[in-house]
Design an enzyme around this catalytic site. Structure first.
Site, PDB file in Angstrom:
ATOM      1  CD  GLU A 187      -1.730   7.048   5.774  1.00  0.00           C
ATOM      2  OE1 GLU A 187      -0.828   6.000   5.076  1.00  0.00           O
ATOM      3  OE2 GLU A 187      -1.548   7.065   6.995  1.00  0.00           O
ATOM      4  CG  ASP A 236      -0.122   0.176   5.027  1.00  0.00           C
ATOM      5  OD1 ASP A 236      -0.471  -0.323   5.895  1.00  0.00           O
ATOM      6  OD2 ASP A 236       1.007   0.964   5.368  1.00  0.00           O
TER       7      ASP A 236
END
Length: 121
Positions: free
Chosen positions: A32, A50
Site C-alpha cells: 500500500e 488514502d
C-alpha cells in the site's frame, strides 16, 4: 519516515498487532505505502484519497479538514506522522470491521500468495 521490513515488524509489535497476522500486515503495508508514513494516494475513482502507512481512506475513516471526525475520529493528517500510534489504532478499526478485504493492496498482492519472511526480525 520509510520503514525497513524489520523496523516495520518491530513497530507493529509495539502497537500490539496480532503476531499471527503480522506477515499479512507487513505485506499490506509494503504494497500500500512501500513502508512510507507520509504518503497520500492519488484520488480514487470516487474522489476519496488514502493516507499514510496503511493508506486509510478519507471517505469513511478520517476527516480531511482540520476538525477530527469520521469513524476513526481523527484528521487525515494524523495518519501521516512518523509516530504510527494513531494510524495503527485506526487500521485495527478498519480491520475489525472489514478484515484485510478493505485493502486492495492486500487483496491483489497478499491474499492466497506467499507472505513476506519476517523470521530474521
Amino acid at each position: 519516515k520509510t520503514f525497513t521490513r524489520c523496523e516495520l515488524v518491530q513497530a507493529l509489535r509495539r502497537q500490539g498487532f496480532d503476531e499471527a497476522k503480522l506477515r499479512d500486515w507487513v505485506c499490506l503495508v509494503e504494497n500500500e505505502s512501500r513502508g512510507r508514513t507520509d504518503i497520500v494516494g492519488k484520488p480514487n475513482k470516487n474522489g476519496s484519497r488514502d493516507y499514510g502507512l496503511f493508506q486509510i481512506n478519507d471517505k469513511y475513516w478520517c476527516s480531511n479538514t482540520s476538525k477530527a471526525g469520521k469513524d476513526c475520529n481523527i484528521t487525515c493528517s494524523q495518519l501521516l506522522t512518523d509516530d504510527i500510534t494513531v494510524a495503527s489504532k485506526c487500521a485495527k478499526k478498519v480491520y475489525k470491521r472489514h478484515n484485510f478485504m478493505a485493502w486492495y493492496g492486500w487483496r491483489n498482492h497478499c491474499q492466497n500468495k506467499p507472505l513476506p519472511d519476517i523470521s530474521k526480525c
